[in-house]
Design an enzyme around this catalytic site. Structure first.
Site, PDB file in Angstrom:
ATOM      1  N   ILE A  77       1.886  10.832   5.230  1.00  0.00           N
ATOM      2  CA  ILE A  77       1.715  10.945   6.676  1.00  0.00           C
ATOM      3  C   ILE A  77       0.662   9.934   7.103  1.00  0.00           C
ATOM      4  CG2 ILE A  77       0.979  12.434   8.581  1.00  0.00           C
ATOM      5  CD1 ILE A  77       1.934  14.830   6.941  1.00  0.00           C
ATOM      6  N   SER A 104       0.175  12.626   0.780  1.00  0.00           N
ATOM      7  CA  SER A 104      -1.016  11.893   1.188  1.00  0.00           C
ATOM      8  C   SER A 104      -1.019  11.870   2.705  1.00  0.00           C
ATOM      9  CB  SER A 104      -0.988  10.451   0.677  1.00  0.00           C
ATOM     10  OG  SER A 104      -0.900  10.419  -0.727  1.00  0.00           O
ATOM     11  N   CYS A 105      -2.221  11.897   3.290  1.00  0.00           N
ATOM     12  CA  CYS A 105      -2.363  11.755   4.738  1.00  0.00           C
ATOM     13  C   CYS A 105      -3.424  10.690   4.978  1.00  0.00           C
ATOM     14  CB  CYS A 105      -2.759  13.078   5.390  1.00  0.00           C
ATOM     15  SG  CYS A 105      -2.831  12.972   7.198  1.00  0.00           S
ATOM     16  N   ILE A 106      -3.053   9.665   5.705  1.00  0.00           N
ATOM     17  CA  ILE A 106      -3.904   8.496   5.875  1.00  0.00           C
ATOM     18  C   ILE A 106      -4.151   8.248   7.357  1.00  0.00           C
ATOM     19  CG2 ILE A 106      -4.081   6.018   5.435  1.00  0.00           C
ATOM     20  CD1 ILE A 106      -1.911   6.610   3.167  1.00  0.00           C
TER      21      ILE A 106
END
Length: 125
Positions: A77, A104-106
């Protein structure tokens, strides 16, 4: 052998990429933003509406490849404002059963078309 997956039920690529590529039982879905496939524009309603539309676009691409959310093993995301993290998580989680994929969230500075959130997935069947 790789297979290009494309459906008119999700937004067409806005750059030099495929909606998804299927190879050796894996499906690699390009990042989806909250674009309405009929209008080609971002849906109104802020981050909640955009994450829901992005996930619906992913649902259509998975379906075109003979898959569903239960086949998703990894997501990424991209979000422009970490203050939206909780709202995004709430809607995102509704698309999966009891077992969530790795993720993963970036935080990013910006996304195409001024989107607030983008989601890419890898699925396996």
């Amino acid at each position: 052998m790789k297979e290009v997956i494309n459906t008119s039920k999700a937004p067409q690529a806005i750059g030099p990429y495929s909606q998804a590529i299927k190879v050796n039982g894996f499906l690699f879905v390009s990042g989806q933003i909250g674009i309405n496939p009929q209008t080609g524009e971002l849906v109104p309603g802020g981050v909640e509406a955009q994450i829901k539309q992005a996930m619906e676009n992913i649902r259509q691409i998975l379906s075109a490849a003979g898959m569903e959310f239960s086949h998703v093993v990894k997501t990424t995301i991209f979000i422009t404002n970490m203050d939206d993290f909780t709202a995004v998580n709430k809607i995102y989680s509704e698309y999966f059963g009891k077992v969530f994929p790795a993720r993963s969230c970036i935080a990013v500075a910006s996304l195409p078309k001024g989107a607030l959130v983008e989601v890419e997935v890898v699925a396996c069947k």
